[in-house]
Design an enzyme around this catalytic site. Structure first.
Site, PDB file in Angstrom:
ATOM      1  N   CYS A   1      -1.631   4.049 -21.534  1.00 57.19           N
ATOM      2  CA  CYS A   1      -1.239   5.414 -21.908  1.00 57.19           C
ATOM      3  C   CYS A   1      -2.026   5.902 -23.101  1.00 57.19           C
ATOM      4  CB  CYS A   1       0.254   5.472 -22.202  1.00 57.19           C
ATOM      5  SG  CYS A   1       1.253   5.210 -20.751  1.00 57.19           S
ATOM      6  N   VAL A   2      -3.271   6.231 -22.901  1.00 62.04           N
ATOM      7  CA  VAL A   2      -4.079   6.706 -24.030  1.00 62.04           C
ATOM      8  C   VAL A   2      -4.568   8.123 -23.775  1.00 62.04           C
ATOM      9  CG1 VAL A   2      -4.818   4.477 -24.845  1.00 62.04           C
ATOM     10  CG2 VAL A   2      -6.112   5.625 -23.059  1.00 62.04           C
TER      11      VAL A   2
END
Lengths: 105, 458, 219
Positions: free
Chosen positions: A104-105
Site C-alpha cells: 500500500c504505497v
C-alpha cells in the site's frame, strides 16, 4: 514477460513497464524509460532523484521512504511530482530502474 | 490493452490468459463455492444474495460508480452481480437448467468470463448498496465471491496476490522491506521526530512481551510516514509499554489483501500474523491506520481462529487514542490544529467496522474546527481506494478511480471548505493523494495519528 | 367438467398445500442449518430483540429502504404490498368467521393496481436492464390473483370461502357453493406451489438476511 527495446537493447519489463533486471539499467535506458513516462528531458534535478533512488535501492533492496527521499534530496513532494508527473513511486522509481513498489504505497 | 468490458483494464491478459479454456474450470470452482462446507465462511449470505434479489434497483441509487458514471448499465451493482447470478441460474438451479430464458440463466462463454473478471474489479465492495437493500442482500459480497472463484482458477490482480499476499508471506510485508531497511526506516523516523518536535523518543522494535504491538500497514512507512511518526509520539506520550516489529519476527505488515479476493490467501496471512503475535508474546495487537486490517482482526478472524489460539486482544489505534484522550492519559490542545478539518469514513472502519464516534471524538478534541462531510457515517461514499484499488494503477485504471469514486469524493471535500482531510486508512490515503492531485484540490490529507501527535501537550 | 372441478377444488388444494409446506420448511431448514459464516455485519444495527422487531415492523409496514433511497418505485410497491397484506388479513378474518368483504376488495384493488403500476415501472430503462421474464410473471401472478378475486366476486363470498376452507382443513373437502370461485382457488393454488421456489419467498428470506447477515450475530 513482455520485452521492450530501450536505448537499443531488448529488456524484460513487467506489465507496467518497470524493468526487471536492475543490472540492465544505465543512463541511456533511464532516458528511454523517461520518455515512456512523458518526461522528455532529464535535468540535473531529475538525476539527483534518480541517483538517490538507485543508491538507496542497491544498499537496502527497496525504494526509500518518500519522506526520506524528500529530505535527502532537498525536494518537496510537490517538486518531485513536478519532475516526475506520475509521482515518486510510479514515475521516478521506474526511470531509476527499480522494480515497481508493492504494497500500500 | 484489449477491450473486454469498458475502456479500462484492471487485470492484464497475462493473468487473464484469454486463449486458454477457462470456462470449465470456472464452473468447477463455482460448484465448489456453492457447497456449504467448502465455502462455509460466506455460504449463507452468498446463496441468499444469489437467490433473493428482487431486482428493485435500490442498490444502484446509492452506488458511487453507477451514479458518477452517468448511470452506465455495466456499472449497475445488480447488473454487475447478475453476471454471476446468470451463471448460477443456468448451471446450478433446476428452473434455470430447464428454462434459462425465463429466469435469466445464461451460458458462460470465454468472452463473458473476461467481462466478469473486469466487472468484479469495478466495485470496491464498499457495501453501501447492501446497507440500503430492502431485502438486505449483498451485491458487494457477490463481487467478492466472484473474485474468490476467479482466484481459485488463478485469475487475480498481481498487485494483490503475487506481489501482495504471496510477497507478504515470503518477506514479512507486502512492500518487500527487508529487516536492515526496516531498521534504517525506524532510525530515520526517530531522527525526524527529534528534528520536528525537538525531543528524542525511543521507538522500540521487536520487544518481547510488550503490552502493545503496534502493527502498521507497511506501506505507511514508505508513503505515509507521518502516520507512523504520529503513532510513535502518541504511544511515547501515553507512557505505555509498546513495540513495533521487524520482518525478522515474522509478519510486520498488518495488511491482508486476502480480504479483497480470497479466503484461502486471507487465512494464510492471518495465521502468519497471529503466529507472529504469539511468538512476540504481546498482550494487545494494535491495528494501525488500516481499514481492512481492522475488519480482518476484529470480525473476520472471530470464527476462523478459535479464541484459545489467539491469546491477545485486538484494538484499533483509533479506539486506543480515543480511550487515552478521555482518560486523560494523553493531553491534547486543539489550538495546535487551527485549520478546518473534515473526516472521511473509511468503509471498512465505519460501515464494516462500527467505528463512527471514535475518530470524531478524537478529531473534535484535537482540532479547532471539525466539519462533517455530507453524507457521512453509514452513508459515506467510498473514496475508491477500497478492496485493493488504491494500489491498482494498470493501464488507465487510475483514471477509472478518479472519474468515478474520486469525482464524488472531490466534490464532497470541496463542499466542506476544510483544508485537511483526516483519514484513518492507508488505502484511503493512497486514493486521496491521487484525488487531490487529479482535481487540484486546495487541501492536504493527514492521518489521525499525525493530527493527534500535532496536538499533544507533553 | 365435473372432474376438472374435482381436481381444482378437492385434489389440488392438498397438493398445493403439501408442496408449499414442504418447500417452505425445506428452505427454512436449509437456511437455518447453514454453517455460521464469518461475521460481516453492517453498522449501525439494532442490538436488542425489541429494537430488531421495531426495525422489521417499520421496514415491512413502510418499505423504508425504498422510501429513502428508491422513491421512484416506493408508492407502487407500497400499494401492492399493502394490497397483499390486506388480502391475507381478509383470508384470516374469513377463517375466524369475520368476512369483511370491503377489506378483501380494497386489498384486491390495491394489489392489482400496485402490481400493474410496478409492471409499468419495470418497463422503464432503469429497471428494464435488470428484469428477466420471471419478474414480469411474478407481477402478473399477483395481478391475476387480485383481479381474479374481484371479478369472480371471491372477496365478497366470505362465508362460502370459509365453508370451503374449513372443509379442506377438516379433511372433508367439498366443492364451493359457487363454481366460479374455483377460478380464484386455482390461482391461489398456483401461487402457493410457486411461492417457496420463486423469488417471492423473500418475505421469509428477509428474516435471515437481516438477522443473520446484515445485523450480525457477534454482539
Amino acid at each position: 514477460m513482455p520485452k521492450m527495446v530501450l536505448a537499443g537493447i531488448e529488456i524484460e519489463v513487467d506489465e507496467d513497464g518497470f524493468i526487471q533486471d536492475p543490472d540492465k539499467w544505465n543512463e541511456a535506458v533511464a532516458k528511454a524509460l523517461a520518455e515512456t513516462e512523458g518526461v522528455t528531458e532529464l535535468t540535473e534535478d531529475h538525476w539527483k532523484v534518480i541517483n538517490y533512488l538507485r543508491e538507496y535501492y542497491l544498499k537496502f533492496g527497496i525504494a526509500p521512504m518518500i519522506r526520506k527521499l524528500c529530505k535527502d534530496t532537498g525536494f518537496t513532494l510537490k517538486q518531485i511530482y513536478d519532475l516526475f508527473p506520475s509521482g515518486p513511486a510510479k514515475g521516478a522509481c521506474k526511470i531509476a530502474g527499480l522494480p515497481k513498489p508493492t504494497g500500500c504505497v | 490493452m484489449r477491450r473486454v468490458l469498458d475502456e479500462y483494464r484492471a487485470i492484464s491478459d497475462e493473468v487473464l490468459k484469454p486463449h486458454e479454456k477457462r470456462v470449465p474450470r470456472f464452473l468447477e470452482a463455482m460448484k465448489k463455492s456453492l457447497d456449504s462446507r467448502a465455502n462455509w465462511t460466506f455460504w449463507l449470505p452468498y446463496v441468499l444474495s444469489l437467490d433473493t434479489c428482487m431486482k428493485c434497483g435500490t442498490c444502484a441509487e446509492v452506488c458511487p460508480v453507477y451514479l458518477s458514471s452517468g448511470r452506465r448499465e455495466i456499472y449497475h451493482p445488480a447488473v454487475r452481480a447478475d453476471a454471476l447470478r446468470k451463471i448460477y441460474r443456468r448451471y446450478f438451479t433446476l428452473a434455470g437448467r430447464l428454462f434459462p430464458w425465463l429466469v435469466g440463466g445464461e451460458e458462460l462463454t470465454e468472452e463473458k468470463l473476461d467481462a466478469l473478471v473486469e466487472g468484479s474489479y469495478r466495485c470496491t465492495v464498499c457495501r453501501r448498496c447492501a446497507y440500503v437493500c430492502p431485502v438486505a442482500i449483498d451485491n458487494g459480497l457477490l463481487i467478492r465471491e466472484a473474485r474468490k472463484i476467479l482466484d481459485a482458477i488463478d485469475i487475480a490482480p498481481d498487485e494483490l496476490r503475487e506481489k501482495g499476499t504471496r510477497k507478504q508471506l515470503e518477506m514479512g510485508n507486502a512492500t518487500g522491506t527487508p529487516t536492515p531497511a526496516f531498521m534504517d526506516i525506524v532510525e530515520f523516523l526517530a531522527e525526524e521526530i527529534q528534528d520536528t518536535r525537538g525531543y528524542k523518543i525511543e521507538i522500540p522494535v521487536d520487544k518481547r512481551g510488550a503490552e502493545y504491538l503496534v502493527m502498521h500497514n507497511a506501506g505507511d512507512y514508505l508513503a505515509f510516514a507521518e502516520t507512523v511518526m504520529g503513532a510513535a509520539e502518541i504511544f511515547h506520550a501515553a507512557g505505555v509499554d509498546w513495540t513495533l516489529n521487524s520482518p525478522a519476527t515474522g509478519i510486520n505488515d498488518v495488511v491482508n489483501y486476502g480480504v479483497f479476493f480470497s479466503d484461502v490467501e486471507f487465512e494464510k496471512v492471518l495465521r502468519a500474523q497471529v503466529k507472529t503475535c504469539i511468538d512476540l508474546k504481546i498482550r494487545t495487537l494494535v491495528v494501525g491506520e488500516c481499514g481492512h486490517a481492522f475488519e480482518a482482526f476484529k470480525y473476520l478472524m472471530m470464527r476462523l481462529i478459535p479464541e484459545e489460539e489467539r491469546p491477545f486482544e485486538v484494538k484499533s489505534i483509533l479506539e486506543l487514542i480515543d480511550q487515552w484522550i478521555r482518560e486523560g492519559r494523553i493531553k491534547v490542545d486543539p489550538r495546535k490544529n487551527p485549520e478546518p478539518v473534515t473526516y472521511h469514513d473509511a468503509c471498512k472502519l465505519g460501515r464494516l467496522g462500527g467505528l463512527y464516534e471514535e475518530p470524531r471524538r478524537i478529531l473534535k478534541a484535537c482540532c479547532m474546527d471539525f466539519r462533517e462531510m455530507q453524507p457521512n457515517r453509514e452513508m459515506s461514499y467510498c473514496c475508491g481506494g477500497g478492496s485493493g484499488f488504491a494500489i491498482m494503477t494498470k493501464g488507465d485504471f487510475l483514471k477509472f478511480r478518479m472519474e468515478t469514486y474520486g469525482k464524488i469524493k472531490a466534490r464532497q471535500v470541496e463542499e466542506t471548505g476544510a483544508g485537511i482531510v483526516a483519514l484513518a486508512c492507508s488505502n484511503c490515503k493512497g486514493q486521496f493523494r491521487e484525488i487531490i492531485n487529479y482535481y487540484k484540490l486546495p487541501v492536504r490529507f493527514a492521518g489521525i495519528s499525525e493530527l493527534v501527535a500535532n496536538a499533544l501537550v507533553l | 367438467m365435473g372432474w376438472l372441478a374435482y381436481l381444482v377444488g378437492i385434489v389440488l388444494p392438498y397438493v398445493a398445500l403439501a408442496l408449499f409446506v414442504v418447500g417452505f420448511i425445506y428452505k427454512i431448514i436449509c437456511w437455518s442449518r447453514a454453517p455460521r459464516h464469518l461475521p460481516w455485519e453492517l453498522f449501525p444495527y439494532p442490538h436488542t430483540a425489541g429494537e430488531r422487531l421495531g426495525e422489521m415492523v417499520i421496514e415491512v409496514a413502510s418499505l423504508r429502504s425504498l422510501k429513502l433511497h428508491n422513491r421512484n418505485i416506493w408508492l407502487p410497491s407500497l400499494l401492492m404490498h399493502f394490497g397483499i397484506y390486506a388480502v391475507v388479513a381478509w383470508l384470516f378474518l374469513v377463517l375466524l368467521g369475520l368476512p369483511v368483504a370491503l377489506l378483501g376488495y380494497l386489498g384486491g384493488v390495491a394489489a392489482a393496481a400496485g402490481s400493474l403500476w410496478m409492471f409499468t415501472k419495470r418497463l422503464g430503462r432503469d429497471l428494464r436492464i435488470l428484469t428477466t421474464p420471471v419478474e414480469y410473471l411474478n407481477l402478473l401472478l399477483v395481478f391475476l390473483i387480485s383481479a381474479g378475486g374481484i371479478i369472480t366476486g371471491f372477496f365478497g363470498e366470505g362465508l362460502a370461502v370459509r365453508e370451503y376452507m374449513l372443509g379442506i382443513l377438516s379433511l372433508s373437502p367439498r366443492l364451493p357453493a359457487r363454481p366460479s370461485l374455483l377460478w380464484e382457488i386455482f390461482f391461489l393454488e398456483v401461487f402457493l406451489v410457486y411461492l417457496p421456489f420463486g423469488r417471492m419467498i423473500h418475505f421469509a428470506a428477509k428474516y435471515f438476511t437481516y438477522h443473520r447477515v446484515k445485523w450480525g450475530e457477534s454482539h
